[in-house]
Design a protein around this motif. Structure first.
Motif, PDB file in Angstrom:
ATOM      1  N   HIS A 216      -8.204  18.428  -3.147  1.00 39.91           N
ATOM      2  CA  HIS A 216      -7.366  19.315  -2.337  1.00 39.91           C
ATOM      3  C   HIS A 216      -6.020  18.672  -2.000  1.00 39.91           C
ATOM      4  O   HIS A 216      -5.587  18.653  -0.840  1.00 39.91           O
ATOM      5  CB  HIS A 216      -8.090  19.724  -1.045  1.00 39.91           C
ATOM      6  N   ILE A 217      -5.367  18.142  -3.030  1.00 32.46           N
ATOM      7  CA  ILE A 217      -4.069  17.504  -2.858  1.00 32.46           C
ATOM      8  C   ILE A 217      -3.186  17.922  -4.022  1.00 32.46           C
ATOM      9  O   ILE A 217      -3.653  18.054  -5.156  1.00 32.46           O
ATOM     10  CB  ILE A 217      -4.216  15.960  -2.791  1.00 32.46           C
ATOM     11  N   SER A 218      -1.919  18.183  -3.753  1.00 33.81           N
ATOM     12  CA  SER A 218      -1.011  18.606  -4.820  1.00 33.81           C
ATOM     13  C   SER A 218      -0.581  17.403  -5.647  1.00 33.81           C
ATOM     14  O   SER A 218      -0.642  16.249  -5.195  1.00 33.81           O
ATOM     15  CB  SER A 218       0.223  19.280  -4.225  1.00 33.81           C
ATOM     16  N   GLY A 219      -0.121  17.668  -6.854  1.00 32.89           N
ATOM     17  CA  GLY A 219       0.319  16.589  -7.736  1.00 32.89           C
ATOM     18  C   GLY A 219       1.495  15.826  -7.160  1.00 32.89           C
ATOM     19  O   GLY A 219       1.553  14.588  -7.234  1.00 32.89           O
ATOM     20  N   VAL A 220       2.453  16.539  -6.565  1.00 34.69           N
ATOM     21  CA  VAL A 220       3.631  15.887  -5.988  1.00 34.69           C
ATOM     22  C   VAL A 220       3.227  14.994  -4.816  1.00 34.69           C
ATOM     23  O   VAL A 220       3.715  13.865  -4.669  1.00 34.69           O
ATOM     24  CB  VAL A 220       4.668  16.934  -5.530  1.00 34.69           C
ATOM     25  N   THR A 221       2.320  15.492  -3.963  1.00 32.64           N
ATOM     26  CA  THR A 221       1.860  14.699  -2.820  1.00 32.64           C
ATOM     27  C   THR A 221       1.083  13.470  -3.284  1.00 32.64           C
ATOM     28  O   THR A 221       1.243  12.380  -2.738  1.00 32.64           O
ATOM     29  CB  THR A 221       0.972  15.545  -1.902  1.00 32.64           C
ATOM     30  N   ASP A 222       0.257  13.648  -4.296  1.00 37.73           N
ATOM     31  CA  ASP A 222      -0.536  12.545  -4.848  1.00 37.73           C
ATOM     32  C   ASP A 222       0.366  11.415  -5.319  1.00 37.73           C
ATOM     33  O   ASP A 222       0.194  10.255  -4.936  1.00 37.73           O
ATOM     34  CB  ASP A 222      -1.386  13.078  -6.003  1.00 37.73           C
ATOM     35  N   GLN A 223       1.355  11.730  -6.143  1.00 38.02           N
ATOM     36  CA  GLN A 223       2.220  10.667  -6.667  1.00 38.02           C
ATOM     37  C   GLN A 223       3.162  10.131  -5.595  1.00 38.02           C
ATOM     38  O   GLN A 223       3.565   8.957  -5.633  1.00 38.02           O
ATOM     39  CB  GLN A 223       2.991  11.144  -7.892  1.00 38.02           C
ATOM     40  N   SER A 224       3.495  10.959  -4.592  1.00 40.02           N
ATOM     41  CA  SER A 224       4.327  10.484  -3.483  1.00 40.02           C
ATOM     42  C   SER A 224       3.575   9.424  -2.673  1.00 40.02           C
ATOM     43  O   SER A 224       4.140   8.393  -2.303  1.00 40.02           O
ATOM     44  CB  SER A 224       4.727  11.643  -2.583  1.00 40.02           C
ATOM     45  N   ILE A 225       2.297   9.682  -2.407  1.00 38.20           N
ATOM     46  CA  ILE A 225       1.481   8.704  -1.684  1.00 38.20           C
ATOM     47  C   ILE A 225       1.322   7.435  -2.521  1.00 38.20           C
ATOM     48  O   ILE A 225       1.336   6.317  -1.993  1.00 38.20           O
ATOM     49  CB  ILE A 225       0.108   9.297  -1.336  1.00 38.20           C
ATOM     50  N   ALA A 226       1.208   7.598  -3.837  1.00 35.96           N
ATOM     51  CA  ALA A 226       1.125   6.432  -4.725  1.00 35.96           C
ATOM     52  C   ALA A 226       2.377   5.571  -4.581  1.00 35.96           C
ATOM     53  O   ALA A 226       2.300   4.339  -4.556  1.00 35.96           O
ATOM     54  CB  ALA A 226       0.948   6.884  -6.169  1.00 35.96           C
ATOM     55  N   GLY A 227       3.539   6.227  -4.475  1.00 41.03           N
ATOM     56  CA  GLY A 227       4.787   5.487  -4.278  1.00 41.03           C
ATOM     57  C   GLY A 227       4.819   4.760  -2.952  1.00 41.03           C
ATOM     58  O   GLY A 227       5.297   3.624  -2.864  1.00 41.03           O
ATOM     59  N   VAL A 228       4.307   5.403  -1.903  1.00 35.95           N
ATOM     60  CA  VAL A 228       4.244   4.765  -0.580  1.00 35.95           C
ATOM     61  C   VAL A 228       3.348   3.524  -0.639  1.00 35.95           C
ATOM     62  O   VAL A 228       3.686   2.468  -0.094  1.00 35.95           O
ATOM     63  CB  VAL A 228       3.725   5.752   0.480  1.00 35.95           C
ATOM     64  N   ILE A 229       2.206   3.659  -1.290  1.00 31.62           N
ATOM     65  CA  ILE A 229       1.285   2.527  -1.430  1.00 31.62           C
ATOM     66  C   ILE A 229       1.980   1.367  -2.134  1.00 31.62           C
ATOM     67  O   ILE A 229       1.864   0.209  -1.721  1.00 31.62           O
ATOM     68  CB  ILE A 229       0.027   2.956  -2.212  1.00 31.62           C
ATOM     69  N   MET A 230       2.712   1.695  -3.177  1.00 33.44           N
ATOM     70  CA  MET A 230       3.430   0.663  -3.930  1.00 33.44           C
ATOM     71  C   MET A 230       4.476  -0.034  -3.066  1.00 33.44           C
ATOM     72  O   MET A 230       4.612  -1.257  -3.094  1.00 33.44           O
ATOM     73  CB  MET A 230       4.096   1.300  -5.155  1.00 33.44           C
ATOM     74  N   MET A 231       5.203   0.737  -2.267  1.00 31.48           N
ATOM     75  CA  MET A 231       6.255   0.172  -1.418  1.00 31.48           C
ATOM     76  C   MET A 231       5.671  -0.700  -0.313  1.00 31.48           C
ATOM     77  O   MET A 231       6.156  -1.801  -0.054  1.00 31.48           O
ATOM     78  CB  MET A 231       7.079   1.305  -0.812  1.00 31.48           C
ATOM     79  N   VAL A 232       4.636  -0.208   0.343  1.00 30.91           N
ATOM     80  CA  VAL A 232       4.038  -0.950   1.459  1.00 30.91           C
ATOM     81  C   VAL A 232       3.390  -2.238   0.959  1.00 30.91           C
ATOM     82  O   VAL A 232       3.603  -3.315   1.532  1.00 30.91           O
ATOM     83  CB  VAL A 232       3.000  -0.070   2.192  1.00 30.91           C
ATOM     84  N   GLU A 233       2.618  -2.136  -0.114  1.00 35.85           N
ATOM     85  CA  GLU A 233       1.978  -3.335  -0.667  1.00 35.85           C
ATOM     86  C   GLU A 233       3.020  -4.355  -1.093  1.00 35.85           C
ATOM     87  O   GLU A 233       2.894  -5.552  -0.810  1.00 35.85           O
ATOM     88  CB  GLU A 233       1.104  -2.937  -1.863  1.00 35.85           C
ATOM     89  N   GLY A 234       4.080  -3.895  -1.745  1.00 39.17           N
ATOM     90  CA  GLY A 234       5.133  -4.800  -2.188  1.00 39.17           C
ATOM     91  C   GLY A 234       5.819  -5.505  -1.025  1.00 39.17           C
ATOM     92  O   GLY A 234       6.154  -6.682  -1.108  1.00 39.17           O
ATOM     93  N   GLY A 235       6.021  -4.772   0.071  1.00 41.01           N
ATOM     94  CA  GLY A 235       6.659  -5.378   1.239  1.00 41.01           C
ATOM     95  C   GLY A 235       5.825  -6.489   1.837  1.00 41.01           C
ATOM     96  O   GLY A 235       6.336  -7.574   2.149  1.00 41.01           O
ATOM     97  N   PHE A 236       4.533  -6.256   1.993  1.00 44.82           N
ATOM     98  CA  PHE A 236       3.659  -7.284   2.567  1.00 44.82           C
ATOM     99  C   PHE A 236       3.542  -8.501   1.652  1.00 44.82           C
ATOM    100  O   PHE A 236       3.581  -9.648   2.115  1.00 44.82           O
ATOM    101  CB  PHE A 236       2.270  -6.705   2.847  1.00 44.82           C
ATOM    102  N   VAL A 237       3.408  -8.257   0.357  1.00 43.83           N
ATOM    103  CA  VAL A 237       3.294  -9.376  -0.577  1.00 43.83           C
ATOM    104  C   VAL A 237       4.587 -10.189  -0.594  1.00 43.83           C
ATOM    105  O   VAL A 237       4.554 -11.421  -0.628  1.00 43.83           O
ATOM    106  CB  VAL A 237       2.956  -8.869  -1.995  1.00 43.83           C
ATOM    107  N   THR A 238       5.730  -9.508  -0.544  1.00 41.00           N
ATOM    108  CA  THR A 238       7.014 -10.208  -0.538  1.00 41.00           C
ATOM    109  C   THR A 238       7.143 -11.106   0.683  1.00 41.00           C
ATOM    110  O   THR A 238       7.580 -12.264   0.580  1.00 41.00           O
ATOM    111  CB  THR A 238       8.174  -9.195  -0.566  1.00 41.00           C
ATOM    112  N   LEU A 239       6.769 -10.601   1.848  1.00 41.39           N
ATOM    113  CA  LEU A 239       6.828 -11.420   3.065  1.00 41.39           C
ATOM    114  C   LEU A 239       5.923 -12.642   2.941  1.00 41.39           C
ATOM    115  O   LEU A 239       6.287 -13.749   3.339  1.00 41.39           O
ATOM    116  CB  LEU A 239       6.424 -10.584   4.283  1.00 41.39           C
ATOM    117  N   GLY A 240       4.728 -12.430   2.373  1.00 39.38           N
ATOM    118  CA  GLY A 240       3.802 -13.550   2.205  1.00 39.38           C
ATOM    119  C   GLY A 240       4.342 -14.603   1.270  1.00 39.38           C
ATOM    120  O   GLY A 240       4.253 -15.809   1.549  1.00 39.38           O
ATOM    121  N   VAL A 241       4.925 -14.173   0.155  1.00 34.54           N
ATOM    122  CA  VAL A 241       5.457 -15.132  -0.825  1.00 34.54           C
ATOM    123  C   VAL A 241       6.685 -15.841  -0.273  1.00 34.54           C
ATOM    124  O   VAL A 241       6.871 -17.047  -0.507  1.00 34.54           O
ATOM    125  CB  VAL A 241       5.782 -14.425  -2.155  1.00 34.54           C
TER     126      VAL A 241
END
Length: 297
Positions: A216-241
């Protein structure tokens, strides 16, 4: 409930077999080094084991059962194995651990791929090519191609992290400022792709439509959330490194100065560059022994 759509664990024999082979080779080499009184630090053993565990979780957990239904699940799987998992793997290796591999006449050339000006472009090309719709969707339909996709994400992920936190010698110019610039380059590549996913109004992967409907999720919303996950994960990993890099810089600078002071007190000629290289390579103790030996003669 949406959670009812999540399947059970997924068993992919080929990928599990490869992980088992890597774990076995690492363990045997670590045991040999311990017997030679060159033990691998415990924290590195923990990092490597944790990296393998995260990759295994990405492979066989319920996350793997919905990676062909939701883009966000597939993105999470790839980040777990290709970014965080590979970072931990690289933190878990040392020069002596890799010595048999790099000393092999057929595999020694691999060390050249860890040059920062080679590793970063290769990783970026791999990242973008596999997110092209034709390949990304085909990987969900063909198990062999899916395995190749995972292999590339892990292999190039290890290669990307090697210049930053790996044990292989790097060019003299690749010091902390250059490493920070390299890390910015890595994250810039991820940010661009993440923003494309977040803000696009077009569906990139229509083959996910059936799975998205089930959730029950649209394609645009699905890939938008995927982008958010990518951004958030990248931010935390960058701070750690970044934290890791600054701690390493402080440690190496202290070790460099200690070696210079020791050489000066023993009347042994030691250049600042040599002391810095020894500290950066983790060879301070060996250089210290040489200084003491030369100073006693």
């Amino acid at each position: 409930m949406l959670l009812a759509h999540v399947g059970g664990p997924v068993f992919e024999p080929l990928q599990v077999a490869v992980l088992t082979l890597v774990a076995t080779a690492y363990s045997l080499r670590a045991i040999n080094l311990s017997q030679e009184r060159r033990p691998v630090p415990t924290w590195r053993l923990i990092c490597f084991a944790s990296g393998l565990a995260l990759i295994a979780i990405a492979f066989v957990s319920p996350l793997g059962s919905i990676d062909d239904e939701l883009v966000l699940a597939h993105m999470g799987q790839h980040l777990l194995m290709g970014d965080i998992g590979t970072l931990l793997l690289v933190l878990g290796v040392t020069g002596p651990l890799l010595q048999p591999l790099l000393a092999n006449r057929w595999l020694g050339w691999l060390r050249h791929l860890a040059h920062p000006l080679i590793a970063l472009p290769l990783w970026a090309v791999d990242l973008y090519v596999w997110h092209l719709p034709v390949l990304y969707q085909a990987a969900t339909e063909h198990s062999a191609l899916h395995a190749l996709q995972h292999t590339c994400f892990i292999g190039f992920g290890v290669l990307m992290w090697m210049p930053l936190v790996g044990p292989l010698p790097q060019p003299k110019w690749f010091e902390i400022p250059a490493k920070i610039g390299y890390l910015i380059g890595v994250r810039f590549a991820g940010i661009v792709l993440g923003n494309v996913f977040m803000w696009s109004n077009s569906v990139f992967y229509p083959d996910y439509a059936a799975g998205e409907a089930k959730w029950h999720i649209s394609g645009v919303t699905d890939q938008s959330i995927a982008g958010v996950i990518m951004m958030v994960e990248g931010g935390f990993v960058t701070l750690g490194v970044l934290t890791w890099l600054f701690l390493q810089w402080a440690k190496e600078d202290t070790e460099r100065q200690r070696l210079l002071d020791l050489a000066d007190s023993r009347g042994v000629a030691l250049s600042d560059g040599r002391a810095a290289r020894a500290a950066a390579a983790g060879q301070g103790a060996r250089l210290e022994e040489r200084i003491k030996t030369e100073g006693s003669n």
